[in-house]
Enzyme design. Structure first.
Site, PDB file in Angstrom:
ATOM      1  N   HIS A 147       0.868  -1.181   0.000  1.00 50.36           N
ATOM      2  CA  HIS A 147       0.000   0.000   0.000  1.00 50.36           C
ATOM      3  C   HIS A 147       0.910   1.238   0.000  1.00 50.36           C
ATOM      4  O   HIS A 147       2.010   1.201   0.546  1.00 50.36           O
ATOM      5  CB  HIS A 147      -0.838  -0.048   1.284  1.00 50.36           C
ATOM      6  CG  HIS A 147      -1.918   0.964   1.389  1.00 50.36           C
ATOM      7  ND1 HIS A 147      -1.683   2.266   1.745  1.00 50.36           N
ATOM      8  CD2 HIS A 147      -3.259   0.863   1.204  1.00 50.36           C
ATOM      9  CE1 HIS A 147      -2.838   2.923   1.782  1.00 50.36           C
ATOM     10  NE2 HIS A 147      -3.808   2.096   1.466  1.00 50.36           N
ATOM     11  N   ASP A 224       2.784  -4.385   7.950  1.00 46.74           N
ATOM     12  CA  ASP A 224       1.574  -3.601   7.811  1.00 46.74           C
ATOM     13  C   ASP A 224       0.425  -4.592   8.015  1.00 46.74           C
ATOM     14  O   ASP A 224       0.127  -5.408   7.144  1.00 46.74           O
ATOM     15  CB  ASP A 224       1.560  -2.971   6.416  1.00 46.74           C
ATOM     16  CG  ASP A 224       0.234  -2.323   6.077  1.00 46.74           C
ATOM     17  OD1 ASP A 224      -0.720  -2.467   6.864  1.00 46.74           O
ATOM     18  OD2 ASP A 224       0.151  -1.697   5.012  1.00 46.74           O
ATOM     19  N   LYS A 250     -10.472  -0.607  10.505  1.00 45.82           N
ATOM     20  CA  LYS A 250     -10.545  -1.883   9.767  1.00 45.82           C
ATOM     21  C   LYS A 250     -10.884  -3.025  10.728  1.00 45.82           C
ATOM     22  O   LYS A 250     -11.116  -4.152  10.303  1.00 45.82           O
ATOM     23  CB  LYS A 250      -9.206  -2.174   9.092  1.00 45.82           C
ATOM     24  CG  LYS A 250      -8.650  -0.987   8.351  1.00 45.82           C
ATOM     25  CD  LYS A 250      -8.390  -1.272   6.926  1.00 45.82           C
ATOM     26  CE  LYS A 250      -7.642  -0.104   6.313  1.00 45.82           C
ATOM     27  NZ  LYS A 250      -7.834  -0.007   4.885  1.00 45.82           N
ATOM     28  N   CYS A 387      -4.671   2.404  -3.701  1.00 49.55           N
ATOM     29  CA  CYS A 387      -3.433   2.930  -3.097  1.00 49.55           C
ATOM     30  C   CYS A 387      -2.285   1.945  -3.271  1.00 49.55           C
ATOM     31  O   CYS A 387      -1.480   1.749  -2.356  1.00 49.55           O
ATOM     32  CB  CYS A 387      -3.631   3.254  -1.614  1.00 49.55           C
ATOM     33  SG  CYS A 387      -4.825   4.534  -1.334  1.00 49.55           S
TER      34      CYS A 387
HETATM   35  N1  PMP Z   1      -2.015  -0.665   4.536  1.00 56.03           N
HETATM   36  C1  PMP Z   1      -2.994  -1.416   4.031  1.00 56.03           C
HETATM   37  C2  PMP Z   1      -2.687  -2.816   3.589  1.00 56.03           C
HETATM   38  C3  PMP Z   1      -4.289  -0.904   3.938  1.00 56.03           C
HETATM   39  O1  PMP Z   1      -5.269  -1.657   3.423  1.00 56.03           O
HETATM   40  C4  PMP Z   1      -4.533   0.418   4.366  1.00 56.03           C
HETATM   41  C5  PMP Z   1      -5.908   1.030   4.244  1.00 56.03           C
HETATM   42  N2  PMP Z   1      -6.466   0.888   2.967  1.00 56.03           N
HETATM   43  C6  PMP Z   1      -3.469   1.153   4.905  1.00 56.03           C
HETATM   44  C7  PMP Z   1      -2.228   0.582   4.971  1.00 56.03           C
HETATM   45  C8  PMP Z   1      -3.655   2.537   5.420  1.00 56.03           C
HETATM   46  O2  PMP Z   1      -4.512   2.546   6.501  1.00 56.03           O
HETATM   47  P1  PMP Z   1      -5.109   3.926   7.055  1.00 56.03           P
HETATM   48  O3  PMP Z   1      -5.638   4.663   5.873  1.00 56.03           O
HETATM   49  O4  PMP Z   1      -6.194   3.495   7.981  1.00 56.03           O
HETATM   50  O5  PMP Z   1      -4.016   4.641   7.748  1.00 56.03           O
END
Ligand code: PMP
Length: 429
Positions: A147, A224, A250, A387
Site C-alpha cells: 500500500h 503492515d 478496519k 493505493c
Molecule cells: N495498509 C494497508 C494494507 C491498507 O489496506 C490500508 C488502508 N487501505 C493502509 C495501509 C492505510 O490505513 P489507514 O488509511 O487506515 O491509515
C-alpha cells in the site's frame, strides 16, 4: 452460507469474557449478525451489500454505543485527573491500551502506541526509528504489493538519508516471494517492510518466515497488519517482528485511531517524533526530557473516545474469534472466485487461497463504470488502484474492481454482486 459459521456476540457470543471464542459456537444466522450493524441498510431500508470492508469496516452497535457513551455522559479528558470523571476516563483509555496488548499478544501495554491509523504508525517508525538508524548506502526492502502508506514514508527516508529501496517481487500467483526476499537481503539491509495481508489481492504472507529472513542479516522487520487484524490471531512473540501497524477502522472500530506496536527495547531507544504536551518528563527553555514510551510518542490530547470505542470493537471481534472470521471470509472469497471464473470475460488477480478479498476486471468495462452500475443495485465495491499503483503497474492495469468481505458478509452479497455484473455486461454488450 459458507461452511464456516459465526454467531453474533450480541446474540450468544461471550462478550463478558474478552478473548473468548469457541469453534463449537452454535451456527450463525447471517441476518442476526447483520442486525448488529446499522450501516448495512440503505436510506430506504433495503439491505446494502457492502463489499468494501477492506477499505473500512462497518461498525457494530456495541462500538457506536461505546463511542456515544464516551462522548456523552462519560466524557472528560485524560491524564489530568484531579477530578473523578477524568480519572475514570484515564482508566478507560489505559484499559483500551491493555486490551489491544492482549489482543495482539504484546509483552506489555507499554509497547502499544495509539496513533491516528496505520499510515501514522508507519510514518512514526520512519520519522523516529528510520531517521535515527538508516543512513547513506543502507537498504530498505519493500514488496511490489505494498500500500502507498508502506512505500511513500520509506521513499521520504531514503531521500533524506541516501538509503536505497529494494523491491521484493511476487510469485506467479501474486504472493510476496520469500525466496526472492532472501536473495535481496544484504548486510546493509536495515529494514524490511511488508504487508501481512495484501489489501488488493488478499495474499497472506508467511510472516514468521519473513521475520526470520530479515533477522538473519540483522535487519528489522515491520508488518503492515491493516488487513490481517482482526481476521488473523496475532501474537507478536510468535511473529517475532519488530514493528506492527494497525488501523482501528478496519477492526470494526472508529476512524482516527490506530496502533503502532514495537518491541519494548526498540521503542525505548526511539527518539520522539512530535513534540508537545503529554510526551514530556520536564520542560525548561534550556532542555526538555521526555516521558518513557508509549507516552513519548503520544504528544497532545489523545484519541480518547476512539480508543474506548476500539476497545469495544476488539471485544466484539474477539468474541467471534479471528480464525473463524478468516475461515468465513476466505470461504466467501473462494466461492466468488469460482463464480467469476465461470463467467465470460472476467480476469481474476491474486492467489487461489486468500483472505476475503477478490480483485478482478471485466473485459471492456472500466472498474469505475462497474462500481457505478453496482451502486444502483445497492452493491458497494471498490474500484481503482487501491493505493497500490506499483502493484497495478505489475498487473498491467490502471485499476481493478475489488470485492472484500467482512464478518457480516454472506451469500446474498455474492448473489447481488453477480446479478450486477451480469447487468453491467448486458449494458456494455
Ligand atoms: N495498509 C494497508 C494494507 C491498507 O489496506 C490500508 C488502508 N487501505 C493502509 C495501509 C492505510 O490505513 P489507514 O488509511 O487506515 O491509515
Amino acid at each position: 452460507m459458507s461452511d464456516s459459521s459465526l454467531i453474533s456476540p450480541r446474540e450468544g457470543g461471550d462478550l463478558d469474557r474478552p478473548g473468548a471464542s469457541s469453534p463449537e459456537a452454535p451456527a450463525f444466522a447471517g441476518d442476526r449478525l447483520r442486525g448488529d450493524f446499522p450501516g448495512l441498510v440503505t436510506a430506504d431500508g433495503k439491505p446494502w451489500h457492502y463489499l468494501d470492508t477492506a477499505a473500512s469496516a462497518q461498525k457494530p452497535q456495541a462500538v457506536i454505543d461505546a463511542m456515544s457513551r464516551a462522548l456523552g455522559k462519560d466524557y472528560a479528558t485524560v491524564h489530568r485527573g484531579v477530578y473523578s470523571r477524568s480519572a475514570q476516563m484515564t482508566l478507560g483509555y489505559e484499559a483500551a491500551r491493555r486490551r489491544v496488548a492482549e489482543f495482539i499478544g504484546a509483552k506489555s501495554e507499554t509497547e502499544i502506541v495509539f496513533v491516528r491509523g496505520a499510515t501514522e504508525a508507519i510514518n512514526l517508525v520512519a520519522a523516529s526509528w528510520g531517521m535515527a538508524n538508516i543512513g547513506e548506502g543502507d537498504r530498505i526492502v519493500l514488496s511490489t504489493l505494498e500500500h502507498h502508506s508502506n512505500i511513500v514514508p520509506w521513499q521520504m527516508v531514503a531521500e533524506r538519508t541516501g538509503a536505497q529501496i529494494d523491491v521484493c517481487p511476487l510469485t506467479e500467483d501474486h504472493r510476496i516471494d520469500l525466496g526472492a526476499l532472501e536473495a535481496l537481503l544484504t548486510p546493509r539491509t536495515r529494514l524490511v517492510c511488508l504487508a501481512h495481508v495484501s489489501n488488493v489481492l488478499g495474499s497472506v504472507l508467511d510472516a514468521r518466515e519473513a521475520s526470520d529472513l530479515a533477522h538473519s542479516v540483522g535487519a528489522k522487520i515491520l508488518f503492515d497488519g491493516c488487513q490481517a487484524a482482526p481476521r488473523m490471531a496475532l501474537d507478536m512473540a510468535a511473529l517475532d517482528c519488530d514493528f506492527y501497524a494497525l488501523s482501528g477502522h478496519k477492526i470494526y472500530g472508529p476512524t482516527g485511531i490506530g496502533v503502532l506496536w514495537a518491541r519494548e527495547d526498540i521503542l525505548d531507544a526511539m527518539p520522539p517524533w512530535q513534540g508537545g504536551g503529554a510526551m514530556i518528563d520536564r520542560v525548561t527553555f534550556e532542555k526538555t526530557t521526555y516521558a518513557p514510551p508509549p507516552q513519548r510518542f503520544e504528544a497532545g490530547t489523545p484519541m480518547i473516545t476512539e480508543a474506548i470505542a476500539l476497545h469495544a470493537a476488539i471485544d466484539y471481534v474477539d468474541a467471534l474469534g479471528p480464525d473463524r472470521l478468516f475461515a468465513h471470509e476466505s470461504a466467501l472469497a473462494k466461492q466468488l472466485r469460482d463464480e467469476l471464473r465461470s463467467m465470460n470475460s472476467v480476469t481474476l488477480f491474486g492467489p487461489e487461497e486468500s483472505a476475503g478479498i477478490v480483485s478482478f476486471a471485466l473485459q471492456g468495462v472500466h472498474p469505475h463504470d462497474l462500481g457505478t452500475i453496482l451502486d444502483e443495485e445497492n452493491v458497494a465495491i471498490r474500484a481503482g488502484h487501491h493505493c497500490a499503483q506499483p502493484l497495478m503497474d505489475h498487473l498491467g492495469v490502471s485499476a481493478t474492481a475489488r470485492a472484500s468481505f467482512g464478518l457480516y458478509s454472506d451469500e446474498s452479497d455474492i448473489a447481488a454482486l453477480l446479478r450486477g455484473i451480469e447487468r453491467t455486461q448486458r449494458i456494455f454488450g
